[in-house]
Design a protein around this motif. Structure first.
Motif, PDB file in Angstrom:
ATOM      1  N   CYS A   1      -3.245   7.931  -4.039  1.00 38.39           N
ATOM      2  CA  CYS A   1      -4.898   8.817  -4.046  1.00 38.39           C
ATOM      3  C   CYS A   1      -5.423   8.419  -3.248  1.00 38.39           C
ATOM      4  O   CYS A   1      -6.797   8.366  -2.543  1.00 38.39           O
ATOM      5  CB  CYS A   1      -5.051   9.197  -4.930  1.00 38.39           C
ATOM      6  SG  CYS A   1      -3.264  10.597  -5.590  1.00 38.39           S
ATOM      7  N   GLY A   2      -5.038   7.017  -2.919  1.00 43.00           N
ATOM      8  CA  GLY A   2      -6.830   6.007  -1.987  1.00 43.00           C
ATOM      9  C   GLY A   2      -7.037   4.932  -3.080  1.00 43.00           C
ATOM     10  O   GLY A   2      -8.244   4.453  -2.134  1.00 43.00           O
ATOM     11  N   GLU A   3      -6.928   5.068  -3.757  1.00 41.31           N
ATOM     12  CA  GLU A   3      -7.285   3.878  -4.993  1.00 41.31           C
ATOM     13  C   GLU A   3      -6.951   2.853  -4.778  1.00 41.31           C
ATOM     14  O   GLU A   3      -5.837   2.092  -4.136  1.00 41.31           O
ATOM     15  CB  GLU A   3      -6.680   4.373  -6.719  1.00 41.31           C
ATOM     16  CG  GLU A   3      -5.313   3.753  -7.169  1.00 41.31           C
ATOM     17  CD  GLU A   3      -4.343   5.423  -6.965  1.00 41.31           C
ATOM     18  OE1 GLU A   3      -3.239   4.912  -6.906  1.00 41.31           O
ATOM     19  OE2 GLU A   3      -4.834   6.134  -5.782  1.00 41.31           O
ATOM     20  N   SER A   4      -7.926   1.679  -5.085  1.00 39.01           N
ATOM     21  CA  SER A   4      -8.197   0.516  -4.523  1.00 39.01           C
ATOM     22  C   SER A   4      -6.730  -0.358  -5.924  1.00 39.01           C
ATOM     23  O   SER A   4      -6.816   0.080  -7.198  1.00 39.01           O
ATOM     24  CB  SER A   4      -9.372  -1.415  -4.941  1.00 39.01           C
ATOM     25  OG  SER A   4     -10.214  -0.303  -4.012  1.00 39.01           O
TER      26      SER A   4
ATOM     27  N   THR B   1      -3.593  -0.611  -1.731  1.00 44.93           N
ATOM     28  CA  THR B   1      -4.579   0.982  -2.280  1.00 44.93           C
ATOM     29  C   THR B   1      -3.151   1.366  -3.080  1.00 44.93           C
ATOM     30  O   THR B   1      -1.997   1.361  -2.843  1.00 44.93           O
ATOM     31  CB  THR B   1      -5.196   1.980  -0.927  1.00 44.93           C
ATOM     32  OG1 THR B   1      -4.085   1.796   0.133  1.00 44.93           O
ATOM     33  CG2 THR B   1      -5.999   1.014  -0.307  1.00 44.93           C
TER      34      THR B   1
ATOM     35  N   VAL C   1      -0.184   7.877   1.342  1.00 48.13           N
ATOM     36  CA  VAL C   1      -0.935   9.011   0.656  1.00 48.13           C
ATOM     37  C   VAL C   1      -0.901  10.306   0.788  1.00 48.13           C
ATOM     38  O   VAL C   1      -0.008  10.458   0.876  1.00 48.13           O
ATOM     39  CB  VAL C   1      -2.133   9.299   1.413  1.00 48.13           C
ATOM     40  CG1 VAL C   1      -3.595  10.155   1.275  1.00 48.13           C
ATOM     41  CG2 VAL C   1      -3.089   7.455   1.925  1.00 48.13           C
TER      42      VAL C   1
ATOM     43  N   THR D   1       0.819  -1.339  -0.317  1.00 45.22           N
ATOM     44  CA  THR D   1      -0.233  -0.183  -0.167  1.00 45.22           C
ATOM     45  C   THR D   1       1.049   1.283   0.107  1.00 45.22           C
ATOM     46  O   THR D   1       2.187   1.834   0.900  1.00 45.22           O
ATOM     47  CB  THR D   1      -0.594  -0.133   1.550  1.00 45.22           C
ATOM     48  OG1 THR D   1      -2.262  -1.048   1.223  1.00 45.22           O
ATOM     49  CG2 THR D   1      -1.884   1.411   1.543  1.00 45.22           C
TER      50      THR D   1
ATOM     51  N   ARG E   1      -5.049  15.235   1.741  1.00 42.02           N
ATOM     52  CA  ARG E   1      -4.933  14.718   0.337  1.00 42.02           C
ATOM     53  C   ARG E   1      -4.757  15.035  -0.592  1.00 42.02           C
ATOM     54  O   ARG E   1      -6.101  16.571  -0.586  1.00 42.02           O
ATOM     55  CB  ARG E   1      -6.304  13.536   0.972  1.00 42.02           C
ATOM     56  CG  ARG E   1      -5.805  12.764  -0.437  1.00 42.02           C
ATOM     57  CD  ARG E   1      -6.802  11.879  -0.342  1.00 42.02           C
ATOM     58  NE  ARG E   1      -6.818  10.488   0.580  1.00 42.02           N
ATOM     59  CZ  ARG E   1      -7.435   9.256   0.767  1.00 42.02           C
ATOM     60  NH1 ARG E   1      -7.697   9.518  -0.637  1.00 42.02           N
ATOM     61  NH2 ARG E   1      -7.096   8.718   1.469  1.00 42.02           N
TER      62      ARG E   1
END
Length: 192
Positions: free
Chosen positions: A162-165, A159, A120, A117, A131
């Motif tokens: 940008c927090g995207e999966s 992730t 961020v 991960t 963010r």
């Protein structure tokens, strides 16, 4: 007469010692503990916390939150749960919630979940970390990894910054052959 008593006594002692040793070891030895991973449950798509989208109270108990895949957990199949939003809400105020069981080589799935991960991206604005990027993407399905005994866990999907999966694991899951599909009709909150 004295010598025969000694010999009989030694034989009896030898038999008692031999029988007692093997019998004691067999009767009192504890079975080896089976490896258990905390948080494993039977996979389900109908747990209350998985159906929170419906807006209605759910009767089914919740399942554990996603967690990192334990080193000793060996999955052999995958169960996914996700809405078929293309059909919309039916006249009876239900939505289709699709449960798919898949089986095959899960090594690519595990490799996808093993990705790191990313930290961020943030910037400090007025003394608060904020963010600096947002992502608009589809919600990944609920995933259960299932071992040979039928116990399952929900893995944490890595992730990006940008927090995207990261979809590598989901893509690998979708490449596995589907063995069973069950469509559940779930009550959805009626329009107000």
């Amino acid at each position: 007469m004295g010598a025969s008593r000694v010999i009989v006594g030694l034989i009896a002692l030898g038999l008692a010692a031999g029988c007692g040793t093997s019998g004691d070891a067999d009767d009192t030895a504890a079975p080896a503990p089976q490896p258990t991973t905390p948080g494993l449950v039977e996979p389900t798509c109908l747990a209350g916390n998985l159906l929170a989208f419906s807006g209605l109270p759910q009767d089914a108990p919740p399942v554990p939150d996603p967690m990192p895949i334990p080193d000793d957990f060996v999955p052999v199949s995958v169960v996914t749960c996700e809405g078929d939003w293309s059909t919309g809400v039916a006249d009876d105020h239900t939505v289709s919630w699709v449960e798919e069981h898949r089986q095959g080589d899960v090594s690519a799935v595990l490799a996808g979940y093993a990705l790191p991960t990313d930290p961020v991206k943030t910037t400090r604005i007025n003394g608060v970390d904020q963010r600096i990027c947002l992502v608009d993407q589809a919600i990944p399905p609920v995933v259960w990894l299932v071992d040979a005994q039928g116990s399952a866990m929900r893995p944490v999907l890595p992730t990006g910054e940008c927090g995207e999966s990261k979809w590598d694991a989901i893509t690998a899951i979708r490449a596995l052959p589907v063995t069973t599909t069950i469509v559940h009709q779930i009550p959805a909150a009626p329009p107000r």
